[in-house]
Design an enzyme around this catalytic site. Sequence first.
Site, PDB file in Angstrom:
ATOM      1  N   SER A  71      39.036  45.824  52.449  1.00 48.86           N
ATOM      2  CA  SER A  71      38.890  47.043  51.631  1.00 48.86           C
ATOM      3  C   SER A  71      38.719  48.304  52.454  1.00 48.86           C
ATOM      4  O   SER A  71      37.705  49.011  52.323  1.00 48.86           O
ATOM      5  CB  SER A  71      37.708  46.883  50.690  1.00 48.86           C
ATOM      6  N   ASP A 105      41.036  45.990  48.196  1.00 50.59           N
ATOM      7  CA  ASP A 105      40.276  45.451  47.056  1.00 50.59           C
ATOM      8  C   ASP A 105      40.782  45.972  45.711  1.00 50.59           C
ATOM      9  O   ASP A 105      40.728  45.276  44.698  1.00 50.59           O
ATOM     10  CB  ASP A 105      38.764  45.672  47.210  1.00 50.59           C
ATOM     11  N   ARG A 149      32.606  37.768  51.258  1.00 57.02           N
ATOM     12  CA  ARG A 149      32.733  36.461  50.633  1.00 57.02           C
ATOM     13  C   ARG A 149      33.880  35.663  51.219  1.00 57.02           C
ATOM     14  O   ARG A 149      34.929  36.226  51.549  1.00 57.02           O
ATOM     15  CB  ARG A 149      32.988  36.625  49.132  1.00 57.02           C
TER      16      ARG A 149
HETATM   17  C1  BG6 Z   1      33.799  43.015  44.458  1.00 54.21           C
HETATM   18  C2  BG6 Z   1      35.188  42.732  45.005  1.00 54.21           C
HETATM   19  O1  BG6 Z   1      33.610  42.353  43.276  1.00 54.21           O
HETATM   20  O2  BG6 Z   1      33.666  44.400  44.293  1.00 54.21           O
HETATM   21  C3  BG6 Z   1      35.330  43.444  46.316  1.00 54.21           C
HETATM   22  O3  BG6 Z   1      35.373  41.359  45.152  1.00 54.21           O
HETATM   23  C4  BG6 Z   1      35.082  44.910  46.144  1.00 54.21           C
HETATM   24  O4  BG6 Z   1      36.618  43.224  46.858  1.00 54.21           O
HETATM   25  C5  BG6 Z   1      33.755  45.100  45.506  1.00 54.21           C
HETATM   26  O5  BG6 Z   1      35.156  45.571  47.385  1.00 54.21           O
HETATM   27  C6  BG6 Z   1      33.499  46.548  45.256  1.00 54.21           C
HETATM   28  O6  BG6 Z   1      32.201  46.741  44.791  1.00 54.21           O
HETATM   29  P1  BG6 Z   1      30.946  46.897  45.711  1.00 54.21           P
HETATM   30  O7  BG6 Z   1      29.933  47.483  44.828  1.00 54.21           O
HETATM   31  O8  BG6 Z   1      30.598  45.535  46.193  1.00 54.21           O
HETATM   32  O9  BG6 Z   1      31.349  47.817  46.820  1.00 54.21           O
HETATM   33  C1  GLC Z   2      36.837  52.811  50.597  1.00 53.84           C
HETATM   34  C2  GLC Z   2      37.998  52.192  51.314  1.00 53.84           C
HETATM   35  C3  GLC Z   2      39.022  51.694  50.327  1.00 53.84           C
HETATM   36  C4  GLC Z   2      38.383  50.807  49.321  1.00 53.84           C
HETATM   37  C5  GLC Z   2      37.234  51.518  48.647  1.00 53.84           C
HETATM   38  C6  GLC Z   2      36.514  50.640  47.653  1.00 53.84           C
HETATM   39  O1  GLC Z   2      37.269  53.951  49.991  1.00 53.84           O
HETATM   40  O2  GLC Z   2      38.563  53.114  52.187  1.00 53.84           O
HETATM   41  O3  GLC Z   2      40.048  51.011  51.009  1.00 53.84           O
HETATM   42  O4  GLC Z   2      39.319  50.415  48.387  1.00 53.84           O
HETATM   43  O5  GLC Z   2      36.301  51.932  49.617  1.00 53.84           O
HETATM   44  O6  GLC Z   2      35.938  49.547  48.229  1.00 53.84           O
END
Ligand code: BG6
Ligand code: GLC
Length: 948
Positions: A633, A687, A572
């Site tokens: 992340s 994240d 995003r």
């Molecule tokens: C989102 C966050 O809502 O959730 C992200 O904005 C995060 O930063 C993500 O990585 C994690 O959830 P998923 O299911 O999208 O991996």
């Molecule tokens: C993976 C990444 C970590 C992140 C997590 C959730 O474990 O290594 O940095 O926070 O996924 O998205």
Amino acid sequence: MWELHPSALGPNDGPFAIVGHSCALYPRLPGRDSDRGTPQSLSAVDTCSWDAEGRPPGSLQLGAQDRGPSCTPVQRVLLALTPTLEKLQEVKGRVLEALEQGLSRQSGARSTMQMLPTFICSTPDGTENGDVLVAELCQSHVRTLWVTLTGDGNQSPQLMYHVFEMPEDITQGSGEALFDFIAQCVKNFLEEIGNPQHRLPLGFIFPFSCRQTGLDKAELISWSKGFRCSDVEGKDVVQLLQAAISKQEVGAVWGSRLGGLPHAENLMVPRSGTNCCFMAESHLLEMAEVTSGRMCVNSEWGCLGDDGALDDVLTPCDHRVDQESSNPGERRFEKMVGSLYLGEIVRHAMLMLASEQALFIGRNTSILATKAVLTTQQVLEIMDNEDGMAKAQGILEALGLQPSERDCCRVQQLCRAVVSRAAALSAMGLAAVLSHMCRSRQLERLVVNVGVDGGLYHTSASVVGLLAPECAANLMPSADVSGLGAAMVTAVALRTVAQRNNMERLLAPLRLSRTDLQRVQALMRQEMERGLDRERNAESSLRMLPTYVCHTPDGTERGKFLALDLGGTNFRVLVVHVAEDNIDITNEIYVIPTAVMQGTGEALFNHIMECIMDFQMKQELMDQVLPLGFTFSFPCQQLGLDKAVLLNWTKGFSASGCVGQDVVQMLREAAQRKQHTALKVVAVVNDTVGTMMACGYHDPKCEIGLIVGTGTNTCYMEERAKVGTMDGDEGRMCINMEWGAFGDNGCLDDFFTSFDRLVDEKSINAGKQKFEKLISGMYLGEIVRQILLALVEEQVLFCGKSSHKLQNRDIFQTKFLSTIETPGLALVQVQGILSNLELDASYEDSVLVREVCQTVSLRAAHLCAAGMAAVVEKMRESRGLEQLTVTVGVDGTLYKMHPHFSRNLQQMLQELAPLCNVTFLQSEDGSGKGAALVAAVACRGADPSSPQ
Ligand code: BG6
Ligand code: GLC
């Protein structure tokens, strides 16, 4: 030597099937394809069926003008015995009501349909094989049966049986004598057929109304059909038989596995009595307290009408039959439908007409006042199209009635009307059951096999069709002389138990005990300590990365920021406006194609820049230089708030040339390549950190960030004094634990099952992110797929047949777990998901698949709880608190979409960390908002719009 084992029927030896007649799952005998049970094969049905205009059955079709007072007495009686289709429809509605009332715990006692659970939760599926011994208590005999199913789809079940006539006094004597007799029959039978070398499972068919509390526990509610043995009512008949068998020293133990036949889901037994059982949705069957799957329910529908619900179809003849019976006022439906009573109804009709001088004029008809002078068998003979008239003549003459031809003709009409009515009424009852099944399974159309036993006459298929047009019922007449159906119940019970045992064996390693979880918690704690220790950091699988975020938001943050959110399901780009009273966010989702994720770093960051520029154009932000917060992340060693070196990729990313590089620098270089000069990256956050900050804006107690999505990870506010890997003792710093890698040093290997190992080995980062591979959305579906493959291999699922599709990695998505585990989801929807994977799933398969999903997601939630327990306990201790109150900001598709994950996590966390009061706060706007807040703190004091 035959092993005689008195304790053979003990509960530990396996299932002991106890079934009523209607529960026998009547199979089609091999080589009887022509009897497939199409309506055409039911010749008796045709003679009783309603015509195309829906006019009622019976030999006399009365038009509206015949219904007036000018009816002859014979016409009047016939008319009363011929309920209209509308009337049947109306009564069906009442039956449906009684049925649904009977299923409910609250109103069950008030219903005339008792809906007794049988604990039979499966029908034959073609995989049963092995030997079964059955003892069946019948009206006047005991039938013993030995069946060998060879696992060949039941093309050639071998069976031996013996019918032992029962002295009449046994049915009126002591219970002990009855059960001794049955045990004696079993013993004699076994001696007769030689001495089998192995122990055998025994099924007991006991066709009386019982309250079952398990497959091998059945308390007799009350005797019927003329049985009156003392000391049996209220007792467990299985135990009584078991005691008798022990005395006889007969042994028969559960053991082997069995092979299948086409199955029926309903069974109607219009024998001397009448009854119907069907496979009901267990969650509706409140009495059984089983929430998943289906269970065979014994409706005991013979009692229908005992509350007056049939009053408008009862005739004066029915009242007389009832009055003369041994149980007046009871089992009113049975007295209209059961063959024990049909002769009696005709007798009373003749008696009434004779008294009105409409039959046997001038003859002495006193014989008709004697009970049972006309049998149901005779009624059926009189009905016969060809020699029925001659039979009538003979039978009536034998009664001394000297019938005229006209008398014979009328009596024949009466017989046809009574039998047709019984057929129509049982069709009406069946239609109610079918409509209920269709409705409760949320189907538009129900297609089902109905086993019909009783043999004397058949239910009317066409009436079923008219009264339940949404159901296609295939009536399968049972000529079950050998009792194979009864054996199938036992076989099914055995198969179910064998399947369950196999399933339990396979799933057992995934079921973690409290002690297991406490061990995981302790290991996590140990790895946290090591990860924070400068000397021992390298030994730990937890990196415990400092983030340079030292405060959670305090509400004074202001400004307009760009944010990027990379690494979850969606990439995003956002613009975040932090004002005094609210935060306004506009965002756009962009796709990162797998080829880009796994291509070169340059291409990946070029792609990211293109998305940013597209967003800025659309939002007309090209002219502004906004500070940018970057949620990235992946594990990074932060060297400052805006400097983060990628340690390794996770979650399916593998872009080359990035590991060891500063991701902010890579972004800046991409900006330069795109000649985009107005990019000012001020902060890069994980994240978890973005989520903690976003939630922290609303709740100052939020000092932990948790992600359970594609990956899983946690960050928390640690005392700086405890962070040995950094200088400085003052205040706190947010630590990105990177707990997804917990166990990468082998410390979790004991908890890894063979399925987990397969998932790990086939991933692009084998041996890495081991905790994540037990918990997160990227892997749970794959674990389930591996288990399903193993269950197919073990013949537990899909009759041992897999599909090509199921062989594909990641084909079973984690979102399927969320759907399949949704409470109240109709199992046909589970079947739908499985059929998209080209799996031919039976109802029972769907129940098992659901259990697999539940086991895998529960383990994930509990492991996550164990990890979180270690975190909160560490925080509590680091702060020297008796009690810690803290909020966890949480995000991730699995956490948010799975119906039970969050509850399971929270419950277990409370058990594992009772001194911590933990609240979970879901992040609503994603972690980009948190990244913007971190950027806001970084810009505080500086002019946020000045380019770097
Ligand atoms: C989102 C966050 O809502 O959730 C992200 O904005 C995060 O930063 C993500 O990585 C994690 O959830 P998923 O299911 O999208 O991996
Ligand atoms: C993976 C990444 C970590 C992140 C997590 C959730 O474990 O290594 O940095 O926070 O996924 O998205």
